[in-house]
Design an enzyme around this catalytic site. Structure first.
Site, PDB file in Angstrom:
ATOM      1  N   GLU A  59       0.856  -1.247   0.036  1.00 46.82           N
ATOM      2  CA  GLU A  59      -0.045  -0.050  -0.046  1.00 46.82           C
ATOM      3  C   GLU A  59       0.852   1.171   0.166  1.00 46.82           C
ATOM      4  O   GLU A  59       0.433   2.278  -0.652  1.00 46.82           O
ATOM      5  CB  GLU A  59      -1.101   0.026   1.328  1.00 46.82           C
ATOM      6  CG  GLU A  59      -2.101  -0.968   1.073  1.00 46.82           C
ATOM      7  CD  GLU A  59      -1.697  -2.544   1.606  1.00 46.82           C
ATOM      8  OE1 GLU A  59      -0.274  -2.700   1.841  1.00 46.82           O
ATOM      9  OE2 GLU A  59      -2.736  -3.305   1.680  1.00 46.82           O
TER      10      GLU A  59
ATOM     11  N   PHE B  36     -11.827  -7.715  13.392  1.00 50.68           N
ATOM     12  CA  PHE B  36     -10.667  -8.018  12.513  1.00 50.68           C
ATOM     13  C   PHE B  36     -10.303  -6.957  11.615  1.00 50.68           C
ATOM     14  O   PHE B  36     -11.195  -6.476  10.930  1.00 50.68           O
ATOM     15  CB  PHE B  36     -11.050  -9.372  11.921  1.00 50.68           C
ATOM     16  CG  PHE B  36     -10.013  -9.991  10.815  1.00 50.68           C
ATOM     17  CD1 PHE B  36      -8.707 -10.212  11.070  1.00 50.68           C
ATOM     18  CD2 PHE B  36     -10.292  -9.816   9.539  1.00 50.68           C
ATOM     19  CE1 PHE B  36      -7.645 -10.541  10.550  1.00 50.68           C
ATOM     20  CE2 PHE B  36      -9.172 -10.214   8.514  1.00 50.68           C
ATOM     21  CZ  PHE B  36      -8.065 -10.673   9.122  1.00 50.68           C
ATOM     22  N   GLN B  37      -9.001  -6.652  11.247  1.00 50.56           N
ATOM     23  CA  GLN B  37      -8.495  -5.587  10.451  1.00 50.56           C
ATOM     24  C   GLN B  37      -9.315  -4.263  10.750  1.00 50.56           C
ATOM     25  O   GLN B  37      -9.503  -3.440   9.827  1.00 50.56           O
ATOM     26  CB  GLN B  37      -8.659  -5.904   9.168  1.00 50.56           C
ATOM     27  CG  GLN B  37      -7.626  -7.242   8.718  1.00 50.56           C
ATOM     28  CD  GLN B  37      -7.485  -7.322   7.249  1.00 50.56           C
ATOM     29  OE1 GLN B  37      -8.184  -6.966   6.424  1.00 50.56           O
ATOM     30  NE2 GLN B  37      -6.348  -8.021   7.082  1.00 50.56           N
TER      31      GLN B  37
ATOM     32  N   LYS C 163     -17.850  -0.915   5.355  1.00 50.17           N
ATOM     33  CA  LYS C 163     -18.078  -2.010   4.635  1.00 50.17           C
ATOM     34  C   LYS C 163     -19.597  -2.032   4.067  1.00 50.17           C
ATOM     35  O   LYS C 163     -19.935  -2.135   3.182  1.00 50.17           O
ATOM     36  CB  LYS C 163     -17.711  -3.655   4.821  1.00 50.17           C
ATOM     37  CG  LYS C 163     -17.938  -4.621   3.847  1.00 50.17           C
ATOM     38  CD  LYS C 163     -17.123  -5.920   4.052  1.00 50.17           C
ATOM     39  CE  LYS C 163     -17.374  -6.732   2.984  1.00 50.17           C
ATOM     40  NZ  LYS C 163     -16.817  -8.129   3.349  1.00 50.17           N
TER      41      LYS C 163
ATOM     42  N   MET D 244      23.855   9.532   2.966  1.00 52.47           N
ATOM     43  CA  MET D 244      23.713  10.765   3.855  1.00 52.47           C
ATOM     44  C   MET D 244      24.079  10.702   5.177  1.00 52.47           C
ATOM     45  O   MET D 244      24.770  11.461   5.881  1.00 52.47           O
ATOM     46  CB  MET D 244      22.583  11.395   3.483  1.00 52.47           C
ATOM     47  CG  MET D 244      22.292  12.830   4.028  1.00 52.47           C
ATOM     48  SD  MET D 244      23.616  13.688   3.226  1.00 52.47           S
ATOM     49  CE  MET D 244      22.591  14.278   1.924  1.00 52.47           C
TER      50      MET D 244
END
Lengths: 166, 573
Positions: free
Chosen positions: B52, B114-115, B164, B479
């Protein structure tokens, strides 16, 4: 030069609006002395009063950053003009002995307060006034006598015909 | 009722009505209804990333290159948290982006389902605004508001969290043509009185300086900026985010300013008497020590965000408005006076600047037996005729790309300047290449940054994106190593790249072409060969000098006049 400022904010009365304001203060390390919020006569709008403190440059940034929040409709720094400020105190005091009861009744009268709840062992007193007046009452009551207290945080309006409206 | 649509259908229709071309995303449980609708249409092209973070950076690259908002769709929970780095990256650089996150059903919110994660809460500090869609009736208007807020005023990312059950619920669909928000009204026109004051101040300057930033690019003000600079003949510097807003090859351009800016740009900033900041925000990497910043200058600051003005530096003439509008007005006011364009050859200030220029602070050793990273960027410029889109990751290679690839056009230099996100380069290049399939897109990276989003090589194959990856491989987090050399007595604590893969084989295993270049003599031919393959992704692993540092440099806490020059230049300054 740190100054205290009272800022009145009209914001969308939506889930999460309050956390946008409080999150801004914590994310940018600004100071919140008190914060109170409730819906206005228009239920879609909340009015918040924030008391903050900072240098003039910081206060300017606080006002700009608040204005930048998408949920903020309008705001005014109440320090910019004459204002009226009030705070509400509810304080529960030990007073099982008669002399204490008399003393606290007198004290409440001096501060134009009201005894709003009485038990055998305690008085709950309500005081409204300037925050400094509330401080004075708490001092006068004496810390040993206090069971618990709650302050509303400062509420404020501009004096006269000026107003903050959508 | 026949005209009732499901939330998922509304989502897809609203995106189509908004003119969305690409949706960068990754499916999961909470967004299955949405993906089912995406399956049934071909107006919006879905680009399946491998992580993602890649989706957000790809959308971000698309937005930076095109000026249109980038659009992302991820699932709830880890889908949303993986997207956060990319959202914060876009936020710091004011990039318009709309990120849709799936959410568990409204009945489950708050139940540690969940999630489930509080996406609105997690993203609040790094978005311009965010929404939780609680009712399907609000979905279309929230999508409209999200695109409006993301792309107007000072742009930024907007997150829309969609439970959802909202995507399954039914309602009538109507996409609003416009949207009005009483709490959000950006100022776009500058104040006429302030513009007049700015013009007077500019025309009275003996040692003027024009300092423009990312706002000139995001605000599409490159044309106005160029006209404004030429009308006055004053020296111009660009920030890291502003490169390309004014042509880098023009003699009026004195180079980038700031921590790794040119000696002449920083010295001119330090000594100027009037400074006009245009869509720039006086970032700490630009100003160095604020106490020592532009001590003699009166400052004019144009910005669309009032909160950017007087945040770090006090300003004499603040002007709030869209940079392009304000510059147009300023040009008109200046044209109406009897001003003369400053001639470089007869002007004392320019003579002083040209003396600083003579130090040639960007010179480097061209006789080395090792590949100098700067030479690779110069070669890249030559091979691409200065006309490529160049994305970068974060670190030394980013600075070298900014210093040595002369950008003559806006929206060609795409890098994470504010947040400094390693892993940005490759996925952002995907967004650019998808937006401009025929364009030359180069991703300048290093072996460390590149590994942070390396999985997107697979996406590049799936969508046939012929990006050219130029990896300046110095086997160090360069760096970090440089700072450790300068400020920590060369204790290189965990800044080495150990156990590196064979990048040629790695590229090949992903179906691409890999090249390894370890001799200076091969740099040009390798780049020529790679860019001739216009239909293939080529991963070029340049084995560069490990000890090379980015010069010049202003160390933390120093003023702009206290630059650390390359060893050879020090006696000249």
């Amino acid at each position: 030069m740190i100054e205290q400022h009272t800022i009145s904010i009209l914001l969308e009365n939506e889930a999460g609006s309050l956390s946008r304001v409080s999150g801004l203060f914590s994310a940018r390390a600004y100071n919140i002395e008190s914060l109170s919020v409730a819906p206005t006569e228009d239920p879609s709008v909340s009015r918040m009063t924030v008391v903050t403190a900072g240098s003039p440059a910081i206060v300017e940034q606080i006002i700009k950053q608040l204005n930048k929040l998408v949920d903020v409709i309008k705001l005014v720094d109440l320090n910019d003009g004459a204002r009226i400020e009030r705070e509400l105190l509810l304080i529960k005091l030990h007073c099982s002995k008669p002399d204490k009861r008399a003393e606290f009744k007198r004290l409440a009268d001096i501060f134009s307060g009201e005894i709003v709840d009485i038990t055998e062992d305690s008085y709950t007193i309500q005081i409204t006034g300037l925050p400094s007046r509330i401080d004075e009452f708490i001092q006068a009551a004496g810390s040993r006598n206090i069971i618990e207290l709650v302050r509303s945080g400062v509420l404020g309006l501009q004096i006269g015909n000026r107003s903050l409206t959508t | 009722m026949s005209n009732q649509l499901r939330g998922a259908e509304i989502f897809v229709k609203a995106l189509a009505d908004e003119g969305v071309e690409f949706l960068f995303g990754y499916p999961g449980g909470a967004v299955l209804h949405l993906y089912d609708e995406i399956f049934k249409q071909d107006t919006i092209k879905h680009v399946l990333v491998r992580h993602e973070q890649g989706a957000t950076h790809a959308a971000d690259g698309y937005a930076r290159a095109t000026g249109k908002p980038g659009v992302v769709l991820v699932t709830s929970g880890p889908g949303a948290t993986n997207a956060v780095t990319g959202i914060a990256t876009a936020h710091m650089d004011s990039i318009p982006m709309v990120v849709f996150t799936g959410q568990v059903s409204t009945a489950l919110i708050g139940n540690d389902a969940f999630q489930e994660v509080d996406s609105v809460g997690i993203t609040r500090p790094c978005v311009k605004h965010n929404f939780l869609v609680q009712r399907v009736e609000d979905l279309a208007i929230i999508i409209k508001k999200a695109f409006y807020v993301a792309s107007s005023g000072r742009p930024g990312p907007v997150v829309v969290d969609i439970p959802k059950d909202v995507t399954a619920a039914l309602t009538a669909y109507e996409y609003p043509e416009t949207v009005e928000m009483r709490s959000y009204k950006p100022t776009t026109q500058g104040h006429a009185g302030q513009i007049k004051r700015a013009a007077d101040l500019l025309l009275s300057a003996k040692k003027p300086m024009i300092y423009s930033g990312g706002g000139a690019i995001i605000g599409d003000a490159s044309r106005e900026l160029t006209e404004f600079c030429r009308l006055l003949g004053y020296p111009v510097t660009n920030t890291l985010m502003g490169l390309g807003a004014y042509p880098g090859s023009d003699p009026q351009f004195v180079g980038m300013l700031g921590m790794h800016g040119t000696y002449e740009a920083n010295m001119a900033m330090h000594h100027c008497d009037v400074l006009i900041a245009i869509g720039a925000r006086f970032d700490d990497r630009v100003t160095g020590d604020l106490e020592k910043f532009c001590p003699e200058a009166k400052i004019i600051h144009i910005d669309i965000d009032p909160a950017s003005i007087a945040k770090n530096v006090s300003v004499d003439v603040p002007i709030v408005g869209a940079v392009s509008n304000v510059l147009k007005d300023l040009i008109d006011v200046i044209r109406a006076t009897d001003h003369k364009v400053v001639e470089r050859h007869s002007d004392d200030w320019w003579r002083q600047i040209d003396k600083w220029r003579e130090i040639k602070c960007l010179d480097y050793d061209k006789s080395s037996a090792l590949i100098k990273p700067q030479s690779v960027i110069e070669s890249l410029h030559r091979v691409t005729k200065g006309d490529a889109y160049v994305t970068s990751d974060v670190g030394q290679h980013q600075m070298w790309a900014a210093q040595y690839y002369t950008f003559d056009q806006p929206r060609r230099w795409i890098n994470s300047g504010g947040l400094g996100t390693m892993g940005f380069g490759l996925p952002s290049a995907m967004g650019v290449q998808l937006a401009f399939p025929g364009a030359t897109v180069a991703c300048v990276t290093g072996e460390a940054s590149f590994q942070m989003c390396i999985q997107e090589l697979s996406t590049c194959l799936q969508y046939r994106l012929p990006i050219k990856i130029i990896s300046l491989n110095n086997r160090y987090l360069g760096m970090v190593r440089q700072w450790q050399e300068f400020f920590y007595e060369s204790r290189y604590s965990h800044s080495y790249s150990d156990a590196l893969p064979d990048f040629v084989k790695l590229a090949e295993s992903y179906g691409h072409i890999g090249m390894r270049i370890d001799s200076p003599a091969d740099v040009d031919t390798a780049l020529d060969e790679a860019f001739a393959m216009t239909d293939r992704l080529v991963m070029m692993d340049f084995i560069t000098d490990q000890t090379e540092n980015v010069y010049p440099m202003i160390a933390a806490g120093k003023g702009q006049h206290e630059m650390h020059l390359a060893p050879n230049d020090r006696e000249l300054a």
